[in-house]
Enzyme design. Structure first.
Site, PDB file in Angstrom:
ATOM      1  N   SER A  67       3.631  -2.334  10.255  1.00 17.37           N
ATOM      2  CA  SER A  67       5.084  -2.358  10.479  1.00 17.37           C
ATOM      3  C   SER A  67       5.745  -3.679  10.089  1.00 17.37           C
ATOM      4  O   SER A  67       6.703  -4.128  10.732  1.00 17.37           O
ATOM      5  CB  SER A  67       5.411  -2.007  11.933  1.00 17.37           C
ATOM      6  OG  SER A  67       5.013  -0.665  12.200  1.00 17.37           O
ATOM      7  N   GLY A  85       2.734   2.071  10.729  1.00 17.85           N
ATOM      8  CA  GLY A  85       3.727   3.135  10.577  1.00 17.85           C
ATOM      9  C   GLY A  85       4.461   3.504  11.851  1.00 17.85           C
ATOM     10  O   GLY A  85       5.133   4.533  11.905  1.00 17.85           O
ATOM     11  N   ASN A 116       0.863  -1.185   0.000  1.00 18.82           N
ATOM     12  CA  ASN A 116       0.000   0.000   0.000  1.00 18.82           C
ATOM     13  C   ASN A 116       0.900   1.235   0.000  1.00 18.82           C
ATOM     14  O   ASN A 116       1.518   1.548   1.013  1.00 18.82           O
ATOM     15  CB  ASN A 116      -0.882  -0.038   1.259  1.00 18.82           C
ATOM     16  CG  ASN A 116      -1.676   1.245   1.463  1.00 18.82           C
ATOM     17  OD1 ASN A 116      -1.797   2.064   0.547  1.00 18.82           O
ATOM     18  ND2 ASN A 116      -2.219   1.427   2.656  1.00 18.82           N
ATOM     19  N   LYS A 150       0.010   4.254  -0.221  1.00 19.09           N
ATOM     20  CA  LYS A 150      -0.670   5.431   0.341  1.00 19.09           C
ATOM     21  C   LYS A 150      -0.496   6.626  -0.610  1.00 19.09           C
ATOM     22  O   LYS A 150      -0.396   6.422  -1.814  1.00 19.09           O
ATOM     23  CB  LYS A 150      -0.148   5.728   1.742  1.00 19.09           C
ATOM     24  CG  LYS A 150      -0.108   4.490   2.626  1.00 19.09           C
ATOM     25  CD  LYS A 150       0.090   4.815   4.059  1.00 19.09           C
ATOM     26  CE  LYS A 150       0.292   3.521   4.842  1.00 19.09           C
ATOM     27  NZ  LYS A 150       0.140   3.703   6.259  1.00 19.09           N
ATOM     28  N   HIS A 177      -9.331   1.138   5.265  1.00 21.72           N
ATOM     29  CA  HIS A 177      -8.043   1.363   5.941  1.00 21.72           C
ATOM     30  C   HIS A 177      -8.271   2.305   7.125  1.00 21.72           C
ATOM     31  O   HIS A 177      -9.099   3.216   7.044  1.00 21.72           O
ATOM     32  CB  HIS A 177      -7.039   1.965   4.948  1.00 21.72           C
ATOM     33  CG  HIS A 177      -5.636   1.959   5.471  1.00 21.72           C
ATOM     34  ND1 HIS A 177      -5.198   2.890   6.385  1.00 21.72           N
ATOM     35  CD2 HIS A 177      -4.597   1.133   5.241  1.00 21.72           C
ATOM     36  CE1 HIS A 177      -3.929   2.635   6.679  1.00 21.72           C
ATOM     37  NE2 HIS A 177      -3.539   1.572   6.007  1.00 21.72           N
ATOM     38  N   GLU A 227      -6.698   4.735   8.117  1.00 18.97           N
ATOM     39  CA  GLU A 227      -6.519   6.160   7.783  1.00 18.97           C
ATOM     40  C   GLU A 227      -7.795   6.731   7.151  1.00 18.97           C
ATOM     41  O   GLU A 227      -8.115   7.902   7.348  1.00 18.97           O
ATOM     42  CB  GLU A 227      -5.297   6.323   6.859  1.00 18.97           C
ATOM     43  CG  GLU A 227      -4.007   6.110   7.636  1.00 18.97           C
ATOM     44  CD  GLU A 227      -2.841   5.586   6.830  1.00 18.97           C
ATOM     45  OE1 GLU A 227      -2.894   5.620   5.584  1.00 18.97           O
ATOM     46  OE2 GLU A 227      -1.865   5.120   7.460  1.00 18.97           O
TER      47      GLU A 227
HETATM   48  C1  PEP Z   1      -0.649   0.165   6.087  1.00 19.27           C
HETATM   49  O1  PEP Z   1      -0.809   1.368   6.132  1.00 19.27           O
HETATM   50  O2  PEP Z   1      -1.478  -0.557   5.522  1.00 19.27           O
HETATM   51  C2  PEP Z   1       0.538  -0.369   6.748  1.00 19.27           C
HETATM   52  C3  PEP Z   1       0.507  -1.631   7.087  1.00 19.27           C
HETATM   53  O3  PEP Z   1       1.559   0.495   6.977  1.00 19.27           O
HETATM   54  P1  PEP Z   1       3.017   0.147   7.563  1.00 19.27           P
HETATM   55  O4  PEP Z   1       3.475  -1.165   6.945  1.00 19.27           O
HETATM   56  O5  PEP Z   1       3.876   1.287   7.164  1.00 19.27           O
HETATM   57  O6  PEP Z   1       2.872   0.011   9.039  1.00 19.27           O
END
Ligand code: PEP
Length: 253
Positions: A215, A176, A14, A16, A100, A102
């Protein structure tokens, strides 16, 4: 089937709101790297909508697929700035990420909104990756499993099938941040999700992919992916560089 043990994993990236034309070099590099790598998973990258066609172009001939991030519930109409699932499909997307955290936080999306978007993906003939996950307060308050139950009940549309639906478990506090649940906590959440999917989707629930996201990096992917009922990863930051993303894909060699 109730265990999901024979499910082919999916590693999805993803991006983003990251990437302009220059970023297309990363999927190009990834496709080159993949030529020498035999993995047992499917691979997907979800760039911003502006890059779907370009990324699709550089991945021609590779087995890496391209998806979108979010869609409107309607197929077309007076929705300035929105993109429909049909438009994503027309651009070459095979999947779309919906729900998601966000989107749920920044755009106040409810489970009902997420279910309508997933239904739109199904209508358009693309696969909905439906994200669910608890906040830190909910985890601390021992509400993780009940939150997952209610998100599954509310966000998975009627008629969802394993062939058009993927569920991504993304603890909000792990996205994140560099923090991850323990393998045991991931297994507990995923096994609970599997049970709830069996209830919500019947036979199809046992065949539906459940991705872990939050992460994931090359250094922790193998361990996180080994947890029970984990059928792949949804990767944010570490999907932006081909060199990192391939390290996660290699968890499935
Ligand atoms: C995400 O936003 O879907 C995600 C898993 O981000 P990250 O891997 O950066 O934690």
């Amino acid at each position: 089937m109730t265990e999901g043990t024979t499910i082919k994993p999916l590693v999805a990236g993803n991006w983003k709101m990251n990437g302009t034309t220059a970023m297309v070099r990363e999927p190009r590099l990834l496709a080159g790297m993949m030529r020498d790598v035999k993995t047992k998973c499917d691979i997907l990258v979800c760039p911003p909508a502006t890059l779907i066609r370009r990324v699709k172009g550089v991945l021609k001939g590779s087995r890496i697929r391209v998806g979108g991030q979010d869609c409107h519930a309607a197929a077309s109409g007076a929705h300035t700035g929105d993109i429909s699932a049909e438009m994503l499909k027309d651009s070459g997307a095979t999947h779309v990420i919906v729900g998601h955290s966000e989107r749920r936080t920044n755009h106040k999306e409810t489970d009902a909104t997420v279910a309508a978007k997933a239904k739109a993906a199904h209508r358009a003939g693309i696969i909905a990756i439906i994200c669910i996950g608890e906040t830190l307060d909910e985890r601390k308050g021992d509400k993780t499993l009940s939150v997952l139950t209610s998100q599954i009940k509310g966000s998975i549309p009627e008629g969802a099938m394993a062939s058009n639906t993927v569920v991504a478990y993304e603890p909000v506090w792990a996205i994140g941040t560099g923090l991850t649940p323990t393998t045991a906590e991931v297994a507990e959440a995923h096994t609970h999700i599997r049970t709830e999917l069996n209830k919500a989707m019947g036979e199809e629930g046992g065949k539906t992919r459940i991705l872990y996201g939050g992460s994931v990096k090359p250094s922790n992917a193998t361990e996180l992916m080994s947890a029970a009922n984990v059928n792949g990863a949804l990767v944010g930051g570490a999907s932006l560089k081909a060199a990192d993303f391939i390290g996660i894909i290699k968890a499935y060699m």
